[in-house]
Structures are given as structure tokens and as C-alpha cells.
Design a protein around this motif. Structure first.
Motif, mmCIF file in Angstrom:
data_model
loop_
_atom_site.group_PDB
_atom_site.id
_atom_site.type_symbol
_atom_site.label_atom_id
_atom_site.label_comp_id
_atom_site.label_asym_id
_atom_site.label_seq_id
_atom_site.Cartn_x
_atom_site.Cartn_y
_atom_site.Cartn_z
ATOM 1 N N ASP A 220 0.919 -1.207 -0.081
ATOM 2 C CA ASP A 220 -0.146 -0.029 -0.039
ATOM 3 C C ASP A 220 0.850 1.340 -0.265
ATOM 4 O O ASP A 220 0.569 2.275 -0.376
ATOM 5 N N LYS A 221 2.166 1.018 0.682
ATOM 6 C CA LYS A 221 2.938 2.316 0.686
ATOM 7 C C LYS A 221 3.444 2.770 -0.623
ATOM 8 O O LYS A 221 4.349 3.705 -1.031
ATOM 9 N N LYS A 222 3.454 1.702 -1.761
ATOM 10 C CA LYS A 222 3.978 2.065 -3.094
ATOM 11 C C LYS A 222 5.572 2.611 -3.066
ATOM 12 O O LYS A 222 5.766 3.564 -3.937
ATOM 13 N N PHE A 223 6.130 1.840 -2.389
ATOM 14 C CA PHE A 223 7.615 2.272 -2.320
ATOM 15 C C PHE A 223 8.398 1.957 -3.570
ATOM 16 O O PHE A 223 8.131 0.720 -3.993
ATOM 17 N N VAL A 224 9.152 2.693 -4.426
ATOM 18 C CA VAL A 224 9.740 2.605 -5.729
ATOM 19 C C VAL A 224 10.820 2.064 -5.472
ATOM 20 O O VAL A 224 11.736 2.840 -4.912
ATOM 21 N N GLY A 225 11.338 0.976 -6.062
ATOM 22 C CA GLY A 225 12.796 0.332 -5.791
ATOM 23 C C GLY A 225 13.412 0.168 -7.156
ATOM 24 O O GLY A 225 13.480 1.063 -8.050
ATOM 25 N N ALA A 226 14.230 -0.817 -7.258
ATOM 26 C CA ALA A 226 15.130 -1.191 -8.316
ATOM 27 C C ALA A 226 14.199 -1.017 -9.370
ATOM 28 O O ALA A 226 13.305 -1.472 -9.868
ATOM 29 N N GLY A 227 14.958 -0.467 -10.614
ATOM 30 C CA GLY A 227 14.353 -0.337 -11.829
ATOM 31 C C GLY A 227 13.138 0.686 -11.952
ATOM 32 O O GLY A 227 12.320 0.679 -12.871
ATOM 33 N N GLY A 228 13.079 1.408 -10.942
ATOM 34 C CA GLY A 228 11.901 2.291 -10.780
ATOM 35 C C GLY A 228 10.573 1.847 -10.795
ATOM 36 O O GLY A 228 9.559 2.408 -11.065
#
Length: 289
Positions: A220-228
Motif C-alpha cells: 500500500d505504501k507504493k515504495f519505488v525500488g530497483a528499476g523504478g
């Protein structure tokens, strides 16, 4: 007592660009591995593990997936009329009963974590499985069935894992291991696609997961990680320390059917293992090589 795994999520929204032009008008999950589409291999594996509800996370142009698992009454009547009993039985094995195939859309390609998040309302607050049809496991006992048996003993979160060459760690989610008995590894951390020189191990997650519903709270927090992208691995890592988390070495061989060479290799392996045509295939290969 662990809660039974009844539902499975199939993220099938990808465009399949590595298989163009074959996937220009056909979903990549409908590519045929031996005699069945990739997605049916995944559904059959889930059925063998006791899954009752099948949740497809799709996108535009994926209607063939839904049609494949529907009942084709015209075809069945024709086969029955012609006395093609064997073919009729094959067709019937593709059907998912009414109400058990659930469809939701991923409108934007924001990553695997986002795809799983799209299924949150259909899964509800119960543990569930995730199967990536691109990852196919040839095994005596289906991979997810092995995982469910282990999950019923230990509970928590469970991922299927395999050792990969260190130079390939930047392609996978990699485990940071606390304890390892050779089959089960207790996990103290997860890293998405680490560079080989900093990877905490070479134990990689493949496309089979059993997850607790709390994963949705993190997604739910929609954290953006590797590769965007919104990575499933990042949200799983947030559950470590709060819930049991293990990697399981399965019995079988995994093939990456999202890659052309892996797809060809899988077709050869499955054909050789086929009890009806295996020897004929072996003879044909010998002629070629």
C-alpha cells in the motif's frame, strides 16, 4: 495451526516484448510449452497444490487467457459427436469452474509488487500463493505442492529458492541468510538485484511465493525500488522480523520461459520427459545434433 492456502495470484499483465513478433497479438502466457500454454502449466501446478480460486492480474489484450479457461460448449459438442473421447477429456481439463477464475487489471506496468497489490481485494485477509507463469519447474511433485506441504509445517512466509551463479545475482531477488539446513533457509534480509560484489548470498527467489496478507499493508505504501518499479521483494523484506520468513530449496529443475533460450530448453526438457513421445523426441534430437 496455519490457515490453508486457497487462493493463488497469477501476474499475467506483461507485454512479452522479448518474444515479438509472436506476442504482438497473443499474450506471452499463451506460448505453448510442449502441449499446453505456459499459463496452464501454472494453473495445473496450483490445482495440484489444492488451490481453489485463481486470480489473474491482467492488462489490455489479455482476453485469450480468460477464454482459454472458459467452457467451449461448441467444441465439446463437436468432439462428443465425433467420438473423440480423449480430446474431450483434454479440453475439459482446461476449464476453471464458474466463480473460481477472478480477473483484475493492472493498468500501468509498475512492477511485480504493484501487480500483486492489484489483487488485494480479491485475496482478502488470508495467506495466498503467487505463481509467475514465466518460471516453470519440471518436477515429480509440483513445486507449489512441495511448498504448501512445508508451509503447513512452519507457517509464515515462504519462497522457492535456487542457487545462481554469483555473476547473475543482479537479475534476481537474493536472500540474506540467518540459518540454513540445506533445504530450508531462515531469512534475515532480502535484496532485489544486488551487484555480485555486494550480494549477501547466491540463493535466489524464483517465481513461487506463499505470503501472508500483511504484505498488502507494505505494498500500500507504493515504495519505488530497483528499476523504478514497485518491487515485491522490498515489501517482503519489511515483514522479516515481524513474521517467520523462509526460503525453500525445491526438488526439480526451473526454466526461465521469459527468455528465448530458456523457453527452448524447457520445451526440450518437457518433451524428453513426456512418457508418450519422449523417446521419439530423443531420437529426433540426435539426428539434429
Amino acid at each position: 495451526m496455519t490457515q490453508r492456502i486457497r487462493k493463488a495470484v497469477f501476474p499475467v499483465a506483461g507485454l512479452g516484448t522479448r518474444f515479438l513478433p509472436a506476442t504482438k497479438a497473443m499474450p506471452k502466457e499463451m506460448l505453448t510449452l510442449l502441449d499446453r500454454p505456459l499459463v496452464q502449466h501454472a494453473v495445473d501446478e496450483a490445482r495440484a497444490a489444492g488451490i481453489e480460486q485463481f486470480i489473474f492480474v491482467t492488462s489490455r489484450g489479455k482476453g485469450a487467457l480468460e477464454e482459454h479457461f472458459d467452457s467451449n460448449n461448441d467444441l465439446k459438442r463437436t468432439l462428443e459427436k465425433r467420438g473423440k473421447t480423449k480430446e474431450l477429456e483434454i479440453v475439459e481439463t482446461t476449464e476453471i469452474p464458474s466463480g473460481d477464475l477472478l480477473i483484475t487489471r493492472q493498468r500501468d506496468p509498475l512492477g511485480l509488487g504493484h501487480a500483486v497489490w492489484c489483487a488485494r481485494h480479491l485475496v482478502g485477509r488470508e495467506p495466498f500463493a503467487v505463481l509467475l507463469p514465466d518460471d516453470v519447474v519440471l518436477a515429480q511433485t509440483p513445486c507449489l505442492k512441495q511448498m504448501v506441504a512445508t508451509y503447513n509445517e512452519i507457517g509464515g512466509n515462504l519462497v522457492a529458492v535456487v542457487d545462481v551463479p554469483r555473476e547473475q545475482t543482479n537479475r534476481y531477488g537474493i536472500l540474506d541468510i540467518e540459518k540454513d539446513d540445506g533445504k530450508l533457509a531462515s531469512i534475515k534480509g532480502l535484496v532485489e538485484k544486488p551487484a555480485p560484489e555486494v550480494a549477501p548470498s547466491t540463493l535466489s527467489i524464483i517465481g513461487r511465493y506463499i505470503l501472508q496478507p500483511e504484505i498488502f499493508d507494505e505494498l500500500d505504501k507504493k515504495f519505488v525500488g530497483a528499476g523504478g518499479e514497485i518491487q515485491l521483494t522490498d515489501s517482503m523484506a519489511k515483514l522479516i522480523g515481524k513474521q517467520p520468513f523462509h526460503g525453500m530449496r525445491y526438488e526439480g529443475t526451473r526454466y526461465d520461459c521469459g527468455d528465448k533460450i530458456g523457453f527452448i530448453e524447457a520445451n526440450v526438457a518437457f518433451a524428453l520427459a513426456d512418457p508418450v513421445n519422449g523417446e521419439k523426441v530423443r531420437a529426433a534430437i540426435k539426428k539434429l545434433v
